[in-house]
Scaffold this motif. Structure first.
Motif, PDB file in Angstrom:
ATOM      1  N   SER A 346       5.506  -7.134 -26.754  1.00 13.51           N
ATOM      2  CA  SER A 346       5.859  -6.808 -25.602  1.00 13.51           C
ATOM      3  C   SER A 346       6.856  -7.977 -24.748  1.00 13.51           C
ATOM      4  O   SER A 346       6.643  -8.937 -25.183  1.00 13.51           O
ATOM      5  N   ASP A 353      14.150  -0.457 -23.542  1.00 14.83           N
ATOM      6  CA  ASP A 353      13.925  -1.263 -22.638  1.00 14.83           C
ATOM      7  C   ASP A 353      14.869  -1.152 -21.461  1.00 14.83           C
ATOM      8  O   ASP A 353      14.768  -0.880 -20.284  1.00 14.83           O
ATOM      9  N   ASN A 382       7.375  -2.041 -26.239  1.00 16.19           N
ATOM     10  CA  ASN A 382       8.601  -2.467 -25.702  1.00 16.19           C
ATOM     11  C   ASN A 382       9.908  -1.368 -25.500  1.00 16.19           C
ATOM     12  O   ASN A 382      10.648  -1.183 -25.709  1.00 16.19           O
ATOM     13  N   GLY A 383       9.140  -0.351 -24.328  1.00 14.39           N
ATOM     14  CA  GLY A 383      10.084   0.572 -23.553  1.00 14.39           C
ATOM     15  C   GLY A 383       9.982   1.627 -24.093  1.00 14.39           C
ATOM     16  O   GLY A 383      10.591   2.694 -23.247  1.00 14.39           O
ATOM     17  N   ARG A 629      15.037 -11.086 -24.266  1.00 13.18           N
ATOM     18  CA  ARG A 629      14.581 -10.443 -23.357  1.00 13.18           C
ATOM     19  C   ARG A 629      15.371 -10.070 -22.087  1.00 13.18           C
ATOM     20  O   ARG A 629      16.231 -10.969 -21.615  1.00 13.18           O
TER      21      ARG A 629
END
Length: 634
Positions: A346, A353, A382-383, A629
């Motif tokens: 995550s 994302d 993750n999105g 990120r």
């Protein structure tokens, strides 16, 4: 021991079910939005049974033989008490862990044990009430452990014939329970992930499973620094940023030095849909327009209608590595691909994302079962908004060992794109047909020689691709969509060289709305595709990707991870990093026809070797320090 084992299983299932229900009630708005209680409880029960079977299989199998003897019974009781206390400790600490990290206990739980003094001081200073409540709960758990699992309760001896029968029945039953499924891959966290909310997906686990699974996965966290050596961090960052064309501007965020703003080179009133079709094992060796065997007439025809890269290279030899590069733009490392690693489940950057922040709806479509390579957990965490895999396919016409045929996958893709939606769509569609044992529907192609060969499988995959684009060009979504067709990796990767570069050569084609036909002879990598696609669909954004926007520039390099070796090809010079050895450099000439690649040794190009090392080191650094990120800003 029989009684102890049964008590242990029932008690732990009760504990975990009550805990999961309590967490679901506490977090009900998020649980309800993710799909409600049923998938959470069903997935949780499967995980609970699997772990219980693992920790109790030995006592269960031995109980018919030793359950009437005091010492084995005493040892079993102590073992069950220990496991019970571990289950209780982790469930009791789960609510506070969720408050801090929005997840059930994971690798951070035991990583903090390395800093026991600091962490204990923090807990004492800031969480006295929580510690007191947890301590009381643990005392209750300890009291229950003594009552539930007495150390002096022996079983009545069984006859020898019944002992044999019990063993024959119990052992397969517990092994099956531990596998959690009759499918060819055992149960894992990805198999019970069902939501786009990563925290809710962790509720379907239990906390002991989450911690032990993370510990198991961390064995794959190889560090490039340990294998190849290191540069000073400032030098590493400077070399990597300069190679990516970012050296002239200061980082947007000091903690995330690759973070930068990208402005799309193509301006659009409304962003276009983006569809990435990832073809399994479709190396350039099969593609006539790339000098290959001529097994892909449909792809060759499409290449005349779009932007075809003549020298595109994969970052690795496995599907997870290709998915990593294409969907996240992340550099390869000697570790496993980030899809499988615990720190990336995550908060790790993906195209979904970024596009999600722009209002896109993101879907991952896979012809097989998306728990393979942990794809489901990684993408949902993750999105991506949804994962559409084989169990969700409607009436597939052909299902082989790896899943539904490519034409079935393309049918799902077409149906998703045809749905009337207000928001633009981002879809990643991953095929499976071109994979051993080379299974595909009959009657689609005319096989050459034996039907079950890689060559005929390639022919079928190409046929299915062509049929999809015939349909897509007549569809309502064609004029609003940019498509990319790219391979995850080549098939049959091998050779006598340290890095067999020719087997990293793959097709990469962009076509669709507003894409002008051209052939591009530049040297490019899978990691360059995501930034390029953002420009073509007209999306500006801030992201950490180090690949090039090929509408503006090209660094003329490709990065290839081959086992423990890393190849860094720039123009016609290849730098190779091997574990514990000095770097080597070669003058590289690509294969021509049936001739192999040529690697002419040359004096070490120290500049290129440092650049290669910087990229290898940076990828491990960014993963291990969780710097790949988009910062939340909090």
């Amino acid at each position: 021991m029989r009684t102890l084992t049964l008590r242990f299983i029932v008690a732990v299932l009760a504990l975990l079910t009550i805990s999961r229900l309590a967490l679901a009630v506490w977090l009900w708005p998020r649980v309800q939005a993710a799909g409600g209680l049923a998938p959470l409880l069903l997935g949780g029960l499967r995980i609970d049974i699997a772990l219980l079977a693992m920790v109790s299989v030995i006592p269960a199998v031995l109980s018919p033989w030793l359950g009437h003897r005091r010492l084995p019974v005493r040892l079993t009781a102590y073992w069950f008490r220990l496991c019970w206390m571990l289950y209780a400790l982790l469930e009791i600490s789960t609510p506070q862990f969720i408050l801090e990290y929005d997840s059930r206990p994971n690798r951070l739980y035991f990583e903090y044990l390395e800093h026991f003094r600091e962490v204990s001081g923090m807990l004492w200073q800031g969480y006295k009430g929580t510690l007191l409540a947890a301590g009381l709960a643990m005392l209750v758990a300890a009291w229950l452990a003594r009552r539930l699992f007495p150390a002096d309760q022996t079983d009545r001896p069984l006859r020898w014939s019944r002992r044999v029968i019990a063993t024959v029945v119990v052992l397969p039953l517990f092994v099956l329970a531990a596998r959690g499924t009759l499918q060819h891959r055992p149960i894992n966290a990805a198999m019970v992930a069902y939501a786009g909310d990563a925290m809710v997906n962790t509720l379907a686990l239990n906390s002991l499973y989450g911690v032990t699974d993370a510990a198991y996965r961390m064995r794959s966290e190889k560090s490039a620094t340990d294998m190849y050596g290191s540069l000073p961090e400032s030098t590493m960052q400077e070399l990597v940023r300069t190679a990516a064309g970012l050296g002239a501007t200061p980082p947007l965020d000091a903690k995330h030095p690759s973070l930068h703003a990208q402005q799309a080179s193509v301006r659009r009133d409304r962003p276009l849909n983006l569809v990435i079709i990832i073809e399994e094992s479709l190396g350039a060796q099969y593609v006539a327009s790339l000098g290959g065997a001529g097994l892909t007439p449909e792809l060759d025809a499409l290449s005349k209608k779009g932007w075809m890269f003549e020298h595109a290279y994969a970052t690795g030899t496995r599907s997870a590595r290709g998915l990593e590069a294409i969907t996240t733009g992340f550099l390869p490392t000697p570790a496993e691909a980030v899809l499988k690693l615990p720190r990336a489940q995550s908060g790790f950057f993906t195209l979904a994302d970024l596009l999600g922040q722009k209002g896109f709806v993101s879907t991952f479509i896979y012809g097989g079962e998306a728990h393979f390579d942990n794809m489901r957990s990684f993408f949902l965490g993750n999105g991506f908004d949804s994962v559409l895999d084989l169990p969700k396919f409607s009436n597939p016409e052909f299902v082989g060992s790896w899943g539904a045929s490519d034409e079935d996958m393309f049918k799902q893709l077409h149906d998703v794109l045809e749905q009337p939606v207000e928001n633009p769509q981002f879809v990643v569609a991953f095929s499976v047909s071109n994979h051993s044992p080379w299974e595909y529907p009959e009657g689609r192609i005319k096989p050459v020689g034996e039907s079950g060969t890689v060559e005929n499988s390639v022919r079928y995959a190409d046929w299915a691709l062509g049929r999809f684009f015939e349909q897509a060009q007549k569809s309502s979504y064609w004029d609003d969509t940019v498509f990319m067709v790219i391979a995850d990796h080549d098939a049959r990767v091998g050779g006598a060289s340290l890095v067999p570069v020719q087997h990293f050569h793959i097709p990469a084609l962009i076509l669709g709305a507003g894409v002008q036909p051209r052939r591009d002879a530049r040297l490019v990598s899978q990691i360059d595709m995501a930034p390029t696609l953002l420009s073509l669909i007209g999306v500006d954004g801030v992201h950490p990707m180090l690949g090039a926007d090929l509408t503006r520039q090209s660094p003329q390099r490709a990065i290839m991870q081959y086992g423990d070796n890393l190849g860094y090809l720039k123009n016609d010079v290849l730098a190779v990093l091997e574990p514990g050895k000095p770097a080597k450099t070669y003058r590289y000439r690509a294969a021509r026809g049936v001739l192999p690649d040529v690697f002419d040794p040359m004096p070490v190009d120290e500049t290129l070797a440092r650049e290669a090392l910087a990229h290898a080191q940076w990828a491990s650094w960014a993963y291990l320090n969780e710097r790949y990120r988009i910062p939340s800003g909090d």
